[in-house]
Design a protein around this motif. Sequence first.
Motif, PDB file in Angstrom:
ATOM      1  N   PRO A  10      11.273  15.310   5.330  1.00  0.00           N
ATOM      2  CA  PRO A  10      11.329  14.634   4.055  1.00  0.00           C
ATOM      3  C   PRO A  10      12.492  15.021   3.182  1.00  0.00           C
ATOM      4  O   PRO A  10      12.785  14.338   2.219  1.00  0.00           O
ATOM      5  N   GLY A  11      13.129  16.106   3.451  1.00  0.00           N
ATOM      6  CA  GLY A  11      14.271  16.486   2.628  1.00  0.00           C
ATOM      7  C   GLY A  11      13.843  16.925   1.249  1.00  0.00           C
ATOM      8  O   GLY A  11      12.811  17.528   1.050  1.00  0.00           O
ATOM      9  N   ALA A  12      14.666  16.591   0.254  1.00  0.00           N
ATOM     10  CA  ALA A  12      14.409  17.027  -1.116  1.00  0.00           C
ATOM     11  C   ALA A  12      13.204  16.301  -1.692  1.00  0.00           C
ATOM     12  O   ALA A  12      12.821  15.236  -1.249  1.00  0.00           O
ATOM     13  N   HIS A  13      12.642  16.863  -2.779  1.00  0.00           N
ATOM     14  CA  HIS A  13      11.474  16.309  -3.441  1.00  0.00           C
ATOM     15  C   HIS A  13      11.865  15.368  -4.564  1.00  0.00           C
ATOM     16  O   HIS A  13      11.052  15.036  -5.398  1.00  0.00           O
ATOM     17  N   ILE A  46      -1.136   1.728   0.049  1.00  0.00           N
ATOM     18  CA  ILE A  46       0.189   1.817   0.655  1.00  0.00           C
ATOM     19  C   ILE A  46       0.223   2.937   1.691  1.00  0.00           C
ATOM     20  O   ILE A  46       0.747   2.779   2.798  1.00  0.00           O
ATOM     21  N   ALA A  47      -0.348   4.083   1.324  1.00  0.00           N
ATOM     22  CA  ALA A  47      -0.367   5.225   2.240  1.00  0.00           C
ATOM     23  C   ALA A  47      -1.152   4.894   3.506  1.00  0.00           C
ATOM     24  O   ALA A  47      -0.731   5.228   4.618  1.00  0.00           O
ATOM     25  N   ARG A  48      -2.301   4.224   3.340  1.00  0.00           N
ATOM     26  CA  ARG A  48      -3.107   3.855   4.511  1.00  0.00           C
ATOM     27  C   ARG A  48      -2.325   2.925   5.431  1.00  0.00           C
ATOM     28  O   ARG A  48      -2.345   3.077   6.650  1.00  0.00           O
ATOM     29  N   ARG A  49      -1.643   1.936   4.839  1.00  0.00           N
ATOM     30  CA  ARG A  49      -0.874   0.998   5.657  1.00  0.00           C
ATOM     31  C   ARG A  49       0.244   1.733   6.413  1.00  0.00           C
ATOM     32  O   ARG A  49       0.554   1.393   7.550  1.00  0.00           O
ATOM     33  N   ALA A  50       0.861   2.716   5.751  1.00  0.00           N
ATOM     34  CA  ALA A  50       1.949   3.464   6.385  1.00  0.00           C
ATOM     35  C   ALA A  50       1.447   4.526   7.355  1.00  0.00           C
ATOM     36  O   ALA A  50       2.224   5.076   8.133  1.00  0.00           O
ATOM     37  N   THR A  53      -0.795  10.196   4.136  1.00  0.00           N
ATOM     38  CA  THR A  53      -1.662  10.501   3.005  1.00  0.00           C
ATOM     39  C   THR A  53      -0.946  10.168   1.692  1.00  0.00           C
ATOM     40  O   THR A  53       0.289  10.173   1.627  1.00  0.00           O
ATOM     41  N   ALA A  54      -1.705   9.874   0.649  1.00  0.00           N
ATOM     42  CA  ALA A  54      -1.134   9.496  -0.641  1.00  0.00           C
ATOM     43  C   ALA A  54      -0.166  10.539  -1.206  1.00  0.00           C
ATOM     44  O   ALA A  54       0.861  10.176  -1.790  1.00  0.00           O
ATOM     45  N   PRO A  55      -0.437  11.842  -1.065  1.00  0.00           N
ATOM     46  CA  PRO A  55       0.519  12.821  -1.603  1.00  0.00           C
ATOM     47  C   PRO A  55       1.925  12.688  -1.021  1.00  0.00           C
ATOM     48  O   PRO A  55       2.901  13.030  -1.681  1.00  0.00           O
ATOM     49  N   LEU A  56       2.047  12.176   0.220  1.00  0.00           N
ATOM     50  CA  LEU A  56       3.367  12.029   0.806  1.00  0.00           C
ATOM     51  C   LEU A  56       4.182  10.959   0.076  1.00  0.00           C
ATOM     52  O   LEU A  56       5.407  11.028   0.023  1.00  0.00           O
ATOM     53  N   VAL A  57       3.482   9.969  -0.492  1.00  0.00           N
ATOM     54  CA  VAL A  57       4.172   8.951  -1.289  1.00  0.00           C
ATOM     55  C   VAL A  57       4.846   9.619  -2.476  1.00  0.00           C
ATOM     56  O   VAL A  57       6.017   9.370  -2.789  1.00  0.00           O
ATOM     57  N   LYS A  58       4.104  10.479  -3.148  1.00  0.00           N
ATOM     58  CA  LYS A  58       4.668  11.183  -4.302  1.00  0.00           C
ATOM     59  C   LYS A  58       5.744  12.166  -3.873  1.00  0.00           C
ATOM     60  O   LYS A  58       6.677  12.444  -4.621  1.00  0.00           O
ATOM     61  N   TYR A  59       5.615  12.693  -2.656  1.00  0.00           N
ATOM     62  CA  TYR A  59       6.609  13.628  -2.146  1.00  0.00           C
ATOM     63  C   TYR A  59       7.979  12.963  -2.056  1.00  0.00           C
ATOM     64  O   TYR A  59       9.001  13.556  -2.386  1.00  0.00           O
ATOM     65  N   TYR A  60       7.985  11.727  -1.584  1.00  0.00           N
ATOM     66  CA  TYR A  60       9.254  11.017  -1.409  1.00  0.00           C
ATOM     67  C   TYR A  60       9.768  10.362  -2.681  1.00  0.00           C
ATOM     68  O   TYR A  60      10.973  10.278  -2.892  1.00  0.00           O
TER      69      TYR A  60
END
Length: 215
Positions: A10-13, A46-50, A53-60
């Motif tokens: 994921p690289g940077a936050h 969105i997270a489910r479709r991808a 988990t939802a936290p990864l959305v916020k991570y990116y």
Amino acid sequence: MAKAVESSSPGAHNGRSEGPAREVLLQAASDLMIELGTPEVSLHAIARRAGVTAPLVKYYFGSKEGLLVALVERDTSRSLAQLDGLNAMAIDPLAKLKIHIAGIVRTYSRYPYLVGLLNHLLRESRTEGSDQIKANFVIPLIDAQRRIIEEGVAAGQFRPIDPDKLYFIIVGACQYLFSSRVAFAEIMDGKLSDEAFAHDFPSAVLDVILNGLRA
């Protein structure tokens, strides 16, 4: 899918990574908005479709707004590049206006949720995301169309008209078609889902506008 996405680096936050997971999340958001006919899609959906988990959305992306802004930038980047090229072309203003209207229709046809998404982000007038959308998409679009109209008036092809009013006439007509397709689908006997309708729409818009715009 989930394993492949979560194993990406994921690289940077700061939401600026260009890795595979970022693109999968953007495409998941786009697909859901098209299927549901609305930009009002939750992070969890969105997270489910991808497949993450939802936290990864916020991570990116830092937040849901960050994801939405990134989606708008992805969806409009090609159109803006083409618009810059159009303004630099040595063709008459009428030809530019035809290409411009066709480009708007293509963009909203491909991303029918874009109208609602832009309105949602712009309503949040005090956010960084709103300022980013204004600076990177809305203002360049208005300025480019304004130049085309002013060139047409100076060349004697168009009668004098306020280019800012014409902006809403042109963009509004193109936006409304695609933002209303779902609601009007049955009323118009499926005509709005016909590719030929969207293909011919720019000519119809141009014909109506030019009847009142020609010098």
